[in-house]
Design an enzyme around this catalytic site. Structure first.
Site, PDB file in Angstrom:
ATOM      1  N   GLY A 189      53.788  49.542  -4.896  1.00  0.00           N
ATOM      2  CA  GLY A 189      53.483  49.537  -6.319  1.00  0.00           C
ATOM      3  C   GLY A 189      53.362  48.117  -6.832  1.00  0.00           C
ATOM      4  N   CYS A 190      52.679  47.947  -7.957  1.00  0.00           N
ATOM      5  CA  CYS A 190      52.432  46.592  -8.464  1.00  0.00           C
ATOM      6  C   CYS A 190      53.732  45.914  -8.930  1.00  0.00           C
ATOM      7  CB  CYS A 190      51.387  46.626  -9.571  1.00  0.00           C
ATOM      8  SG  CYS A 190      51.723  47.790 -10.913  1.00  0.00           S
TER       9      CYS A 190
END
Length: 308
Positions: A113-114
């Site tokens: 995930g970012c």
């Protein structure tokens, strides 16, 4: 030539991957006509005829897409949240100890995930090397551009009748149930999830993740943390920088358009700020996915990436 299929190529991440790969001469992109993009039979055929399939889909749709694979050869790179902590899946952050080798032989790769990428890049080396205790109470806030919210949020921020509330930064994830928390906790080996405060602001892309630490949590000091980062991130798209050229400021969009990540450490031996900066669409999404593909193919890891 390697055959690649992108399931969900019309979304923000999928489109970024498609545009990048369409410029390469070592990739044969499998495309479906518009009327067949949601057709299960057509998608199944495309996935199983590919060497590598990117899943750029919502979580449930990604799980269903994996069920369509009926061969032992296709490599799946899933950009959704669905498999990041799942058994049998390799976490696709190549710069972590041993991960590059695992990615190179894996058939199931979960793209990070970012927000999680920035947090893990800062915390994992410290817990792994014993500088930070795994039972520490950690807080983290993360600034992101609005492109991280996908097409709907982009349209809201760029629309002619933009809500005035979008002019200011907006905190979210207030229930402390953000979807990135499980991977942040598991990959870093933490016993407790961090208190996580994501904030979206009125700029297109770029991410700045900050972890705050106190002396009592550490088996070391600020200089030792910096030494750890310089040692840990010798190769790959993550590097330590001192950011001494910004006159005391750190712009959250400084890495917009790039696929690498810069990490830094500030403060003093009593109170320390750990900061990572990168593009939420680059190292936080499509750039990391392509990096993982390159590793699987044995290609130049930075092929098709824009490294600062």
């Amino acid at each position: 030539m390697q055959k690649v299929f992108i399931d969900g190529s019309s979304g923000t991440t999928g489109l970024k991957i498609y545009n990048r790969l369409s410029q390469r001469n070592d990739i044969d992109l499998i495309s479906l006509p518009e009327n067949l993009r949601k057709d299960v039979k057509a998608r199944k055929e495309a996935i199983n005829s590919s060497d590598i399939a990117f899943l750029c889909l919502p979580d449930q749709a990604a799980k269903e897409a994996v069920e369509l694979v009926d061969n032992g050869n296709t490599v799946i790179i899933d950009t959704s949240t669905a498999h990041r902590t799942a058994e049998g899946w390799t976490y696709g952050f190549a710069e972590l100890t041993g991960q590059r080798e695992k990615i190179s032989v894996s058939k199931r790769i979960a793209n990070p995930g970012c927000h999680a990428s920035g947090f893990i890049a800062l915390v994992k080396p410290l817990t792994e090397l014993g500088v930070l205790t795994k039972d520490a109470f950690i807080s983290c806030f993360s600034l992101t551009g609005y492109s991280g919210g996908g097409k709907k949020m982009i349209a809201e921020y760029e629309g002619e009748e933009k809500n005035i509330l979008l002019d200011s930064p907006r905190q979210y994830g207030l229930s402390q149930q953000h979807k990135h928390l499980p991977e942040m906790t598991k990959i870093c080996g933490l016993k407790k999830p961090p208190a996580f405060c994501p904030v979206v602001a009125d700029y297109y892309s770029g991410m700045e993740v900050t972890v705050t630490l106190f002396k009592e949590q550490l088996n070391g000091n600020l200089n030792e943390i910096i030494t750890v980062y310089k040692y840990y991130y010798k190769n790959g798209t993550v590097k330590y920088v001192d950011n001494s050229d910004e006159s005391g400021f750190l712009a959250a969009n400084s890495m917009s358009g790039f696929d690498s990540m810069e990490i830094s450490a500030f403060g003093n031996d009593e109170r320390i700020l750990l900061v990572s900066r990168f593009d939420n669409l680059g190292k936080g999404a499509s750039g990391a996915a392509i990096q993982n593909m390159n590793i699987v193919l044995g290609a130049d890891e930075a092929a098709g990436l824009n490294i600062k």
